[in-house]
Design an enzyme around this catalytic site. Structure first.
Site, PDB file in Angstrom:
ATOM      1  N   ASP A 164       0.929  -1.232  -0.034  1.00 51.73           N
ATOM      2  CA  ASP A 164       0.062  -0.060   0.184  1.00 51.73           C
ATOM      3  C   ASP A 164       0.661   1.195  -0.003  1.00 51.73           C
ATOM      4  O   ASP A 164       1.829   1.264   0.811  1.00 51.73           O
ATOM      5  CB  ASP A 164      -0.917   0.107   1.263  1.00 51.73           C
ATOM      6  CG  ASP A 164      -1.887  -1.034   1.216  1.00 51.73           C
ATOM      7  OD1 ASP A 164      -1.362  -2.162   0.941  1.00 51.73           O
ATOM      8  OD2 ASP A 164      -2.813  -0.941   1.768  1.00 51.73           O
ATOM      9  N   HIS A 166      -1.192   4.421  -0.872  1.00 53.69           N
ATOM     10  CA  HIS A 166      -2.261   5.289  -0.081  1.00 53.69           C
ATOM     11  C   HIS A 166      -1.776   6.752  -0.301  1.00 53.69           C
ATOM     12  O   HIS A 166      -1.693   7.715   0.655  1.00 53.69           O
ATOM     13  CB  HIS A 166      -2.578   5.124   1.383  1.00 53.69           C
ATOM     14  CG  HIS A 166      -3.390   4.034   1.471  1.00 53.69           C
ATOM     15  ND1 HIS A 166      -4.600   4.040   1.017  1.00 53.69           N
ATOM     16  CD2 HIS A 166      -2.966   2.866   2.184  1.00 53.69           C
ATOM     17  CE1 HIS A 166      -5.053   2.852   1.280  1.00 53.69           C
ATOM     18  NE2 HIS A 166      -4.120   2.041   1.943  1.00 53.69           N
ATOM     19  N   ASP A 193      -4.019  -0.595  -3.352  1.00 52.98           N
ATOM     20  CA  ASP A 193      -4.209   0.766  -2.556  1.00 52.98           C
ATOM     21  C   ASP A 193      -3.068   1.885  -2.740  1.00 52.98           C
ATOM     22  O   ASP A 193      -2.542   2.204  -1.974  1.00 52.98           O
ATOM     23  CB  ASP A 193      -4.212   0.358  -1.202  1.00 52.98           C
ATOM     24  CG  ASP A 193      -5.385  -0.476  -0.651  1.00 52.98           C
ATOM     25  OD1 ASP A 193      -6.128  -0.598  -1.655  1.00 52.98           O
ATOM     26  OD2 ASP A 193      -5.652  -0.411   0.628  1.00 52.98           O
ATOM     27  N   HIS A 226      -9.159  -0.248  -2.117  1.00 52.34           N
ATOM     28  CA  HIS A 226      -9.151   1.169  -2.464  1.00 52.34           C
ATOM     29  C   HIS A 226      -9.332   1.639  -3.848  1.00 52.34           C
ATOM     30  O   HIS A 226      -9.609   2.752  -4.161  1.00 52.34           O
ATOM     31  CB  HIS A 226      -8.068   1.918  -1.733  1.00 52.34           C
ATOM     32  CG  HIS A 226      -8.618   2.215   0.023  1.00 52.34           C
ATOM     33  ND1 HIS A 226      -9.225   3.325   0.355  1.00 52.34           N
ATOM     34  CD2 HIS A 226      -8.511   1.095   0.894  1.00 52.34           C
ATOM     35  CE1 HIS A 226      -9.157   3.017   1.760  1.00 52.34           C
ATOM     36  NE2 HIS A 226      -9.007   1.668   1.874  1.00 52.34           N
ATOM     37  N   HIS A 369      -2.438  -4.753   2.387  1.00 49.48           N
ATOM     38  CA  HIS A 369      -3.763  -4.353   3.001  1.00 49.48           C
ATOM     39  C   HIS A 369      -3.734  -3.977   4.461  1.00 49.48           C
ATOM     40  O   HIS A 369      -4.599  -3.505   4.973  1.00 49.48           O
ATOM     41  CB  HIS A 369      -4.759  -5.757   2.800  1.00 49.48           C
ATOM     42  CG  HIS A 369      -6.159  -5.547   2.817  1.00 49.48           C
ATOM     43  ND1 HIS A 369      -6.726  -4.305   2.607  1.00 49.48           N
ATOM     44  CD2 HIS A 369      -7.172  -6.406   3.307  1.00 49.48           C
ATOM     45  CE1 HIS A 369      -8.123  -4.713   2.928  1.00 49.48           C
ATOM     46  NE2 HIS A 369      -8.368  -5.687   3.315  1.00 49.48           N
TER      47      HIS A 369
END
Length: 440
Positions: A164, A166, A193, A226, A369
């Site tokens: 991830d 983000h 993500d 996401h 995750h």
């Protein structure tokens, strides 16, 4: 609690909160109405009920619009470009996409990518036309890939698995310095993500998509939970995309996210020089790793071929089924399967992981995750590894980031890194609500 005491107000409120956390606002409305009926003077709950009802109306309205729109946003954007209705502004002074001499169409090169990154670091944005070209350039490759992509590492090749990110653009740039850019005999696999949470999701996703357009066989991107409409609405990407580049741009991203593969099988092509008698190998006696954002399944008999056949394009993960579980599940310490702490997906134990790896000839699962304080964690007797690549997640978690390098023998090397300084970040600046739900 509700069954034992139908007038227990806190139970209804807590259940409504859980429904909101698991993105089920319609059910939350029913419980909030019950709280208001039992406690009509509670202004806070009345306000939450009003906000949630507005959210439900908005979702239903958008669903109705989506049904009416027959053309995918990719087709519509291509039409707008062909009509000459999406040109580059005359006062734009930033990096320019080159023109292909053979076709006369815009193309991409490494010089543009580097200039674009520098432009982003100065806090500037690309013209909408260039954003569309980059997204469409990546989409042409994603749409040709299966739901399970296979990457075979020939001799001398390496693949870095990234967790991830983000929207943490400045940490992504530091990460790329450590991994090296994709190209040559080196590939990157971003394991979902990429967006939401951070303030620079647009910059992150455009950088990744630009490399996919430029080096389609060196840049791979799995879908995360996401990269989905309901999460983007709640956690910021929808608002950021619309704010920076408009409604049609967000629709384009939302559709192209559905074309992202759901998993990748990274396979060695050379037998291990130091064999491990306990290792699970492919039928050819080679190491291979199943890379997926979330994890495994609610039943044991899901095969690699089942995953490859999942019809994903134009579809959202939903609340159940193979696609949902690929993007949402988490490992647990206890054997067997258990309820998800997220309210979506399941928890799967070490015995589940072992059975699945043995049945499918997979040496190990690499998933993301979840935050891990060291950036990665090796679990389930070495068969399941979590890698997370957003250090000091949302400027609060204090964790390290990490990535995993795999070579042509299937050897793995783990590299950790710290967060880098960045301009003031506004976590959830574009979010639609529920901003405190870090674990999602």
């Amino acid at each position: 609690a509700v069954e034992l005491n139908p007038k227990y107000i806190k139970a209804y409120y807590r259940r409504a909160t859980c429904y909101l956390q698991t993105l089920k606002p319609e059910k939350a409305v029913l419980d909030l109405k019950k709280v208001v009926a039992l406690e009509p003077a509670n202004k806070v709950v009345k306000q939450e009920l009003d906000t949630t009802q507005k959210l439900v109306r908005r979702i239903n309205f958008e669903r109705a619009i989506e049904v009416e729109e027959e053309k995918p946003p990719t087709d519509r954007c291509l039409e707008i470009i062909a009509e000459g209705a999406c040109g580059v502004e005359k006062d734009y002074t930033g990096p320019k996409l080159p023109v292909d001499n053979g076709t006369g169409k815009l193309t991409i090169n490494l010089e543009f990518v580097h200039a674009m990154i520098a432009w982003f670091k100065d806090g500037k944005k690309l013209p909408r036309r260039y954003v569309w070209e980059i997204v469409l350039g990546a989409w042409k490759w994603f749409s040709q890939e299966e739901s399970l992509v296979e990457v075979k590492l020939e001799e001398g090749w390496t693949c870095d698995v990234i967790g991830d990110v983000h929207g943490q653009f400045y940490d992504l740039l530091h990460l790329y310095e450590l991994t090296g850019e994709p190209g040559g005999k080196h590939c990157l696999l971003m394991n979902g993500d990429l967006v939401d949470r951070g303030s620079w999701s647009i910059e992150v996703i455009l950088t990744a998509f630009a490399f996919k357009w430029l080096y389609p066989k060196n840049m791979y991107i799995n879908r995360g939970n996401h990269e989905a409409k309901d999460m983007n609405r709640t956690y910021g990407f929808e608002g950021e995309a619309k704010h920076k580049h408009g409604e049609q741009t967000y629709k384009l991203f939302a559709h192209v996210f559905t074309t992202l593969p759901l998993s990748t099988l990274v396979s060695a092509t050379k037998p291990p020089s130091t064999p491990d008698p306990k290792a699970i190998l492919s039928p050819q006696g080679l190491r291979r790793f199943f890379v997926v954002h979330g994890g495994l399944f609610s039943k044991d008999d899901v095969t690699l071929e089942d995953i490859r056949k999942v019809e994903r394009i134009g579809r959202q993960p939903g609340q159940e089924g193979i696609m949902c579980e690929l993007l949402w599940t988490d490992p647990q310490e206890a054997p067997g399967r258990g309820p998800s702490k997220r309210g979506v997906g399941i928890g799967f134990g070490p015995d589940v992981t072992k059975r699945w790896c043995e049945a499918n000839g997979v040496t190990g699962i690499i998933r993301s995750h979840e935050v891990r304080q060291d950036g990665y964690a090796i679990e389930h007797d070495g068969l399941c590894t979590t890698v997370f690549s957003a250090p000091n997640y949302v400027d609060q978690a204090g964790n390290k980031g990490a990535f995993i390098r795999i070579d042509s023998e299937g050897n793995r090397k783990y590299t950790q890194f710290e967060a880098k300084p960045h301009p003031p970040m506004k976590p959830m600046a574009y979010a639609g609500g529920l901003s405190n739900l870090m674990m999602m």
